[in-house]
Write a protein that holds these residues in place. Structure first.
Motif, PDB file in Angstrom:
ATOM      1  N   GLU A  12       0.828  -1.208   0.000  1.00 41.51           N
ATOM      2  CA  GLU A  12       0.000   0.000   0.000  1.00 41.51           C
ATOM      3  C   GLU A  12       0.867   1.264   0.000  1.00 41.51           C
ATOM      4  OE1 GLU A  12      -3.570   2.067   2.661  1.00 41.51           O
ATOM      5  OE2 GLU A  12      -2.760   0.095   3.201  1.00 41.51           O
ATOM      6  N   GLU A  63       3.847   1.563  -1.246  1.00 39.83           N
ATOM      7  CA  GLU A  63       4.448   1.689  -2.573  1.00 39.83           C
ATOM      8  C   GLU A  63       3.455   2.290  -3.558  1.00 39.83           C
ATOM      9  OE1 GLU A  63       5.936  -2.076  -3.732  1.00 39.83           O
ATOM     10  OE2 GLU A  63       7.532  -2.125  -2.213  1.00 39.83           O
ATOM     11  N   GLU A  64       2.174   1.905  -3.448  1.00 35.85           N
ATOM     12  CA  GLU A  64       1.159   2.462  -4.332  1.00 35.85           C
ATOM     13  C   GLU A  64       0.977   3.957  -4.070  1.00 35.85           C
ATOM     14  OE1 GLU A  64      -2.386   0.258  -3.854  1.00 35.85           O
ATOM     15  OE2 GLU A  64      -1.582  -1.609  -4.715  1.00 35.85           O
ATOM     16  N   GLN A  65       0.990   4.341  -2.808  1.00 35.40           N
ATOM     17  CA  GLN A  65       0.851   5.763  -2.473  1.00 35.40           C
ATOM     18  C   GLN A  65       2.044   6.569  -2.980  1.00 35.40           C
ATOM     19  OE1 GLN A  65       0.232   6.045   1.735  1.00 35.40           O
ATOM     20  NE2 GLN A  65      -1.864   5.238   1.652  1.00 35.40           N
ATOM     21  N   GLN A  66       3.248   6.027  -2.836  1.00 39.06           N
ATOM     22  CA  GLN A  66       4.430   6.712  -3.351  1.00 39.06           C
ATOM     23  C   GLN A  66       4.378   6.848  -4.867  1.00 39.06           C
ATOM     24  OE1 GLN A  66       7.944   4.765  -1.929  1.00 39.06           O
ATOM     25  NE2 GLN A  66       7.769   5.595   0.159  1.00 39.06           N
ATOM     26  N   GLU A  67       3.915   5.797  -5.530  1.00 32.99           N
ATOM     27  CA  GLU A  67       3.805   5.850  -6.984  1.00 32.99           C
ATOM     28  C   GLU A  67       2.782   6.905  -7.416  1.00 32.99           C
ATOM     29  OE1 GLU A  67       2.854   2.857 -10.763  1.00 32.99           O
ATOM     30  OE2 GLU A  67       2.958   2.079  -8.695  1.00 32.99           O
ATOM     31  N   GLU A  68       1.661   6.988  -6.701  1.00 27.53           N
ATOM     32  CA  GLU A  68       0.667   8.013  -7.019  1.00 27.53           C
ATOM     33  C   GLU A  68       1.209   9.412  -6.749  1.00 27.53           C
ATOM     34  OE1 GLU A  68      -2.773   7.088  -4.777  1.00 27.53           O
ATOM     35  OE2 GLU A  68      -3.283   5.274  -5.931  1.00 27.53           O
ATOM     36  N   LEU A  69       1.961   9.552  -5.654  1.00 28.56           N
ATOM     37  CA  LEU A  69       2.560  10.858  -5.346  1.00 28.56           C
ATOM     38  C   LEU A  69       3.546  11.266  -6.427  1.00 28.56           C
ATOM     39  CD1 LEU A  69       3.139  13.271  -3.492  1.00 28.56           C
ATOM     40  CD2 LEU A  69       4.794  11.839  -2.273  1.00 28.56           C
ATOM     41  N   HIS A  70       4.412  10.354  -6.846  1.00 27.27           N
ATOM     42  CA  HIS A  70       5.384  10.668  -7.890  1.00 27.27           C
ATOM     43  C   HIS A  70       4.692  11.019  -9.204  1.00 27.27           C
ATOM     44  CE1 HIS A  70       8.556   8.068  -5.594  1.00 27.27           C
ATOM     45  NE2 HIS A  70       8.335   9.242  -5.024  1.00 27.27           N
ATOM     46  N   ARG A  71       3.599  10.314  -9.505  1.00 31.08           N
ATOM     47  CA  ARG A  71       2.862  10.622 -10.721  1.00 31.08           C
ATOM     48  C   ARG A  71       2.244  12.012 -10.646  1.00 31.08           C
ATOM     49  NH1 ARG A  71      -0.365   6.732 -10.517  1.00 31.08           N
ATOM     50  NH2 ARG A  71       0.815   5.257 -11.792  1.00 31.08           N
ATOM     51  N   ALA A  72       1.680  12.353  -9.469  1.00 35.07           N
ATOM     52  CA  ALA A  72       1.082  13.679  -9.293  1.00 35.07           C
ATOM     53  C   ALA A  72       2.146  14.772  -9.364  1.00 35.07           C
ATOM     54  CB  ALA A  72       0.342  13.744  -7.961  1.00 35.07           C
ATOM     55  N   TRP A 101      -4.512  18.393  -5.040  1.00 38.00           N
ATOM     56  CA  TRP A 101      -3.804  17.389  -4.242  1.00 38.00           C
ATOM     57  C   TRP A 101      -2.727  18.016  -3.360  1.00 38.00           C
ATOM     58  CZ3 TRP A 101      -6.324  13.016  -4.262  1.00 38.00           C
ATOM     59  CH2 TRP A 101      -7.072  12.649  -5.385  1.00 38.00           C
TER      60      TRP A 101
END
Length: 316
Positions: free
Chosen positions: A1, A3-12, A76
């Motif tokens: 979970e 890792e998914e949040q970090q990936e979403e943050l990096h994408r944003a 965001w």
């Protein structure tokens, strides 16, 4: 979970950076993204209890909440949406719109409308350029408003803003070449809750000028007595008195501190200070001195006069 949040943050973050890089273009758009310096926001917070900006972005915001141009991605990072969709009922706000006539005219008209319809304490401090040739509409609206409590004009090149591309720029501040007008608009309840004091105008002036003073303090100070040119000589120093000059240009080594033959004429020190008359290469018969048997014109090596043995009165 995580890792998914970090990936979403990096994408944003990537979308955010890419959006504003496209908006800035090759540097022209960064000027629309400039902001008041931190020192000015501190004055606004302490005096007017300002807690939100109505024109900002995640890159240049000072407070946690702000209105911005791209709420789809800025939301965001604390954006409350576009200013033109934001209708405050109460509170104290900083307003620094982009310096385009259409946006500033619409901003002044909306502030006037919101203040007329407000029921709670409401206060706005507005930063706009002084464009009065011809007089811009936003000047007319705010200067003739019944809600105007204070106005201030900062001179050109007398105050500074934070650069628009501060997240990539090597410099943080830039001096504004034109005048800036500051207006404080409040309804009656806002004027009662956040009264405009006599010292507010002075504090704002000092806070807007502070970045310029900070940049001057960072500049290295040079003493006129220790200035040196590109070769390392002190300002006004003669080349033949500089030992490094003779080391680099080996033409016989005649130097007042040292020479290659181990001879130093101390009398020349007095001559250099005009305490004793200079002699020419044939001697100064007028002062009772005999002409030299040799002169520098007969030397095989071409010495400058200051480096010649005869000029230094070397004895053979």
């Amino acid at each position: 979970e995580m890792e998914e949040q970090q990936e979403e943050l990096h994408r944003a973050l990537y979308v955010l950076a890419r959006r504003y890089a496209t908006f800035f273009g090759e540097g022209e758009g960064a000027a629309f993204h400039a902001a008041a310096p931190e020192s000015a926001f501190e004055v606004m917070r302490n005096s007017l209890e300002v807690v939100q900006e109505l024109f900002a972005s995640p890159f240049n915001c000072h407070f946690a909440f702000f209105c911005s141009a791209f709420p789809d991605i800025d939301c965001w990072f604390g954006s409350c949406g576009s200013f033109f969709d934001f209708i405050p009922e109460s509170g104290s706000y900083e307003v620094g719109p982009p310096y385009t006539i259409e946006v500033m005219d619409q901003t002044a008209a909306k502030l006037e409308s919101v203040l007329k319809e407000s029921t709670g304490p409401l206060s706005f401090i507005v930063f706009v350029p002084e464009w009065k040739e011809p007089v811009a509409t936003y000047h007319t609206i705010m200067e003739s408003s019944k809600f105007l409590r204070m106005d201030l004009v900062m001179g050109g090149n007398d105050h500074a803003y934070v650069v628009g591309d501060q997240h990539t720029s090597e410099t943080r501040y830039f001096s504004l070449p034109f005048k800036t007008c500051v207006y404080v608009l409040q309804n009656d309840l806002g004027a009662e809750k956040w009264p405009v004091s006599d010292t507010l105008k002075q504090d704002l002036e000092i806070s807007l000028q502070k970045p310029i003073a900070m940049e001057k303090e960072k500049m290295p100070r040079r003493s006129s007595g220790n200035r040196r040119d590109s070769s390392g000589r002190r300002h006004g120093e003669r080349r033949y008195n500089d030992r490094r000059y003779n080391d680099r240009n080996d033409r016989g080594g005649w130097n007042r501190e040292d020479n290659r033959d181990g001879y130093h004429d101390t009398r020349n020190d007095r001559r250099r200070d005009n305490q004793e008359p200079h002699r020419n290469y044939r001697g100064n018969e007028r002062h009772g001195e005999e002409p030299y048997s040799r002169n520098y014109r007969q030397h095989k090596r071409s010495y400058p006069r200051e480096h010649s043995p005869d000029y230094k009165r070397k004895r053979y």
